[in-house]
Design a protein around this motif. Sequence first.
Motif, PDB file in Angstrom:
ATOM      1  N   VAL A   1       0.839  -1.201   0.000  1.00 22.37           N
ATOM      2  CA  VAL A   1       0.000   0.000   0.000  1.00 22.37           C
ATOM      3  C   VAL A   1       0.874   1.250   0.000  1.00 22.37           C
ATOM      4  O   VAL A   1       0.587   2.208  -0.724  1.00 22.37           O
ATOM      5  CB  VAL A   1      -0.982  -0.011   1.196  1.00 22.37           C
ATOM      6  N   ALA A   2       1.934   1.265   0.791  1.00 26.91           N
ATOM      7  CA  ALA A   2       2.822   2.426   0.846  1.00 26.91           C
ATOM      8  C   ALA A   2       3.418   2.712  -0.535  1.00 26.91           C
ATOM      9  O   ALA A   2       3.477   3.869  -0.958  1.00 26.91           O
ATOM     10  CB  ALA A   2       3.922   2.212   1.875  1.00 26.91           C
ATOM     11  N   LYS A   3       3.833   1.682  -1.249  1.00 26.20           N
ATOM     12  CA  LYS A   3       4.392   1.864  -2.593  1.00 26.20           C
ATOM     13  C   LYS A   3       3.348   2.465  -3.535  1.00 26.20           C
ATOM     14  O   LYS A   3       3.653   3.352  -4.331  1.00 26.20           O
ATOM     15  CB  LYS A   3       4.902   0.543  -3.158  1.00 26.20           C
TER      16      LYS A   3
ATOM     17  N   LYS B   1     -11.105   4.320   3.956  1.00 25.28           N
ATOM     18  CA  LYS B   1     -11.720   4.027   2.654  1.00 25.28           C
ATOM     19  C   LYS B   1     -10.657   3.594   1.645  1.00 25.28           C
ATOM     20  O   LYS B   1     -10.850   2.616   0.915  1.00 25.28           O
ATOM     21  CB  LYS B   1     -12.466   5.261   2.152  1.00 25.28           C
ATOM     22  N   VAL B   2      -9.536   4.298   1.607  1.00 29.61           N
ATOM     23  CA  VAL B   2      -8.481   3.982   0.646  1.00 29.61           C
ATOM     24  C   VAL B   2      -7.886   2.608   0.941  1.00 29.61           C
ATOM     25  O   VAL B   2      -7.668   1.805   0.031  1.00 29.61           O
ATOM     26  CB  VAL B   2      -7.392   5.076   0.644  1.00 29.61           C
TER      27      VAL B   2
ATOM     28  N   VAL C   1      -7.040  -2.974  -0.542  1.00 31.88           N
ATOM     29  CA  VAL C   1      -6.992  -4.364  -0.086  1.00 31.88           C
ATOM     30  C   VAL C   1      -8.101  -5.175  -0.745  1.00 31.88           C
ATOM     31  O   VAL C   1      -7.980  -6.376  -0.927  1.00 31.88           O
ATOM     32  CB  VAL C   1      -7.070  -4.420   1.460  1.00 31.88           C
ATOM     33  N   GLY C   2      -9.186  -4.480  -1.094  1.00 30.90           N
ATOM     34  CA  GLY C   2     -10.275  -5.147  -1.797  1.00 30.90           C
ATOM     35  C   GLY C   2     -11.296  -5.812  -0.902  1.00 30.90           C
ATOM     36  O   GLY C   2     -12.035  -6.677  -1.354  1.00 30.90           O
TER      37      GLY C   2
END
Length: 72
Positions: free
Chosen positions: A8-10, A28-29, A34-35
């Motif tokens: 996620v950081a990338k 939310k993001v 992650v789906g």
Amino acid sequence: MEEKIEKVAKKLLSDKKLMEKFEKSPVKVIEELVGMDLPDALVEQLIDGIKVKLAATKVGNALEGLGKLFGK
């Protein structure tokens, strides 16, 4: 969990608009990336880990820039 934080950081570092969304609505993001809908405690752990990773990356980039400034 470390793998998800790194992933996620990338994504956040490579997408300015996504980073802006994360800053406004991190839960939310995270769930979008992650789906799936995650338990609040897990989301909070992910957010904390991602913020630490992002801060470390920004510090590292700043130090690298200083090194270049001073010819190192």
